[in-house]
Write a protein that holds these residues in place. Structure first.
Motif, PDB file in Angstrom:
ATOM      1  N   GLN A 246       4.969   0.751  26.037  1.00  0.00           N
ATOM      2  CA  GLN A 246       4.765  -0.653  25.784  1.00  0.00           C
ATOM      3  C   GLN A 246       5.582  -1.773  26.609  1.00  0.00           C
ATOM      4  OE1 GLN A 246       6.111  -0.165  21.697  1.00  0.00           O
ATOM      5  NE2 GLN A 246       3.947  -0.086  20.849  1.00  0.00           N
ATOM      6  N   GLY A 247       5.288  -2.858  26.654  1.00  0.00           N
ATOM      7  CA  GLY A 247       6.077  -3.760  27.160  1.00  0.00           C
ATOM      8  C   GLY A 247       6.025  -3.889  28.703  1.00  0.00           C
ATOM      9  N   ALA A 248       7.195  -3.751  29.286  1.00  0.00           N
ATOM     10  CA  ALA A 248       7.219  -3.900  30.765  1.00  0.00           C
ATOM     11  C   ALA A 248       6.909  -2.290  31.016  1.00  0.00           C
ATOM     12  CB  ALA A 248       8.856  -3.936  31.223  1.00  0.00           C
ATOM     13  N   CYS A 249       6.996  -1.372  30.344  1.00  0.00           N
ATOM     14  CA  CYS A 249       6.868  -0.174  30.925  1.00  0.00           C
ATOM     15  C   CYS A 249       5.272   0.253  30.966  1.00  0.00           C
ATOM     16  CB  CYS A 249       7.124   1.116  29.739  1.00  0.00           C
ATOM     17  SG  CYS A 249       9.115   1.043  29.383  1.00  0.00           S
ATOM     18  N   ALA A 250       4.468  -0.415  30.109  1.00  0.00           N
ATOM     19  CA  ALA A 250       2.991  -0.332  30.358  1.00  0.00           C
ATOM     20  C   ALA A 250       2.437  -0.891  31.688  1.00  0.00           C
ATOM     21  CB  ALA A 250       2.094  -1.181  29.046  1.00  0.00           C
ATOM     22  N   GLY A 251       1.747  -0.098  32.549  1.00  0.00           N
ATOM     23  CA  GLY A 251       1.345  -0.503  33.639  1.00  0.00           C
ATOM     24  C   GLY A 251       2.496  -0.655  34.833  1.00  0.00           C
ATOM     25  N   CYS A 252       3.634  -0.064  34.313  1.00  0.00           N
ATOM     26  CA  CYS A 252       4.560  -0.318  35.688  1.00  0.00           C
ATOM     27  C   CYS A 252       4.557   0.675  36.555  1.00  0.00           C
ATOM     28  CB  CYS A 252       6.010  -0.050  34.872  1.00  0.00           C
ATOM     29  SG  CYS A 252       7.446  -0.157  35.920  1.00  0.00           S
ATOM     30  N   PRO A 253       4.677   0.197  37.714  1.00  0.00           N
ATOM     31  CA  PRO A 253       4.493   1.265  39.078  1.00  0.00           C
ATOM     32  C   PRO A 253       5.387   2.366  38.699  1.00  0.00           C
ATOM     33  CG  PRO A 253       4.519  -0.940  39.847  1.00  0.00           C
ATOM     34  CD  PRO A 253       4.558  -1.193  38.479  1.00  0.00           C
ATOM     35  N   SER A 254       6.419   2.321  38.370  1.00  0.00           N
ATOM     36  CA  SER A 254       7.628   3.418  38.463  1.00  0.00           C
ATOM     37  C   SER A 254       7.770   4.049  36.941  1.00  0.00           C
ATOM     38  CB  SER A 254       9.039   2.858  38.702  1.00  0.00           C
ATOM     39  OG  SER A 254       9.350   1.786  37.598  1.00  0.00           O
ATOM     40  N   SER A 255       6.731   3.780  36.045  1.00  0.00           N
ATOM     41  CA  SER A 255       6.630   4.385  34.916  1.00  0.00           C
ATOM     42  C   SER A 255       6.408   5.793  34.988  1.00  0.00           C
ATOM     43  CB  SER A 255       5.626   3.593  33.846  1.00  0.00           C
ATOM     44  OG  SER A 255       4.297   4.001  34.480  1.00  0.00           O
TER      45      SER A 255
ATOM     46  N   LYS B 293       8.230  11.247  34.459  1.00  0.00           N
ATOM     47  CA  LYS B 293       8.360  12.644  34.834  1.00  0.00           C
ATOM     48  C   LYS B 293       9.772  13.459  35.343  1.00  0.00           C
ATOM     49  CE  LYS B 293       4.044  14.037  34.719  1.00  0.00           C
ATOM     50  NZ  LYS B 293       3.791  15.214  33.584  1.00  0.00           N
ATOM     51  N   MET B 294      10.559  12.191  36.208  1.00  0.00           N
ATOM     52  CA  MET B 294      11.699  12.273  36.530  1.00  0.00           C
ATOM     53  C   MET B 294      12.853  12.328  35.377  1.00  0.00           C
ATOM     54  SD  MET B 294      10.886  13.993  39.381  1.00  0.00           S
ATOM     55  CE  MET B 294      12.436  13.961  40.142  1.00  0.00           C
TER      56      MET B 294
END
Length: 186
Positions: A150-159, A164-165
């Protein structure tokens, strides 16, 4: 009132810090204007042309913009909307609000799920909140952990990299039954 802004790993999202409590506890995610009916603050922010998402945390407001919209064009209007809201005396959320929390899980894997939720709450969620977002448990099935971003995490290129990492490696290290972490859509 002085509102600070911080960039997030997601270039389409900015974190606004009004210098006072936004929510007493938990978070509230408004991924579209039609989801903001209970929040006068979110409605004010969505009134700014180009805003596509609003996420509220303990002491911050995360705003996501449309790809074609430039921050330079909408940031002053968002700052104004946040300032107007807090000066109005209206509540951030009207009535009872549903807590943004982990999904319930019972069954044979309940001990594993309890460990997953504890690691998310103590290690992952505080770090993700620093970036203006939240991650909650959605499910666990045959070694696969499903998380809602949610928030900045949703759709973030580095998410994907974060999942995974970062989160997957952390969960696999402490809980051998975890084999993979996957995001889910709301």
């Amino acid at each position: 009132m002085f509102i600070q802004t911080e960039s997030t790993p997601n270039p389409a999202t900015l974190k606004f810090l009004p210098g006072l409590a936004v929510l007493d506890s938990g978070t509230a995610d408004f991924p579209a204007p039609d989801t903001a009916a209970k929040s006068p603050l979110a409605r004010r922010i969505f009134a700014v042309d180009g805003v596509t998402g609003v996420f509220l945390g303990n002491d911050f407001v995360t705003v996501t913009k449309a790809e074609a919209t430039l921050w330079e064009h909408i940031k002053p209007a968002i700052l104004g909307a946040i300032m107007e809201h807090f000066q109005s005396g209206q509540p951030v959320i009207e009535g009872e609000r549903a807590e943004s929390a982990h999904a319930a899980h019972d069954g044979p894997d309940s001990d594993i799920v309890k460990q997953i939720k504890e690691l998310l709450d103590t290690r992952v969620r505080p770090a993700v909140a620093q970036d203006g977002g939240d991650i909650t448990f959605h499910g666990f099935d045959r070694g696969i952990v499903y998380l809602h971003m949610q928030g900045a995490c949703a759709g973030c290129p580095s998410s994907t990299l974060t999942l995974k990492m970062g989160i997957e490696n952390l969960l696999r290290h402490y809980i051998p039954e975890v084999v993979e972490v996957r995001p889910v859509a709301a």
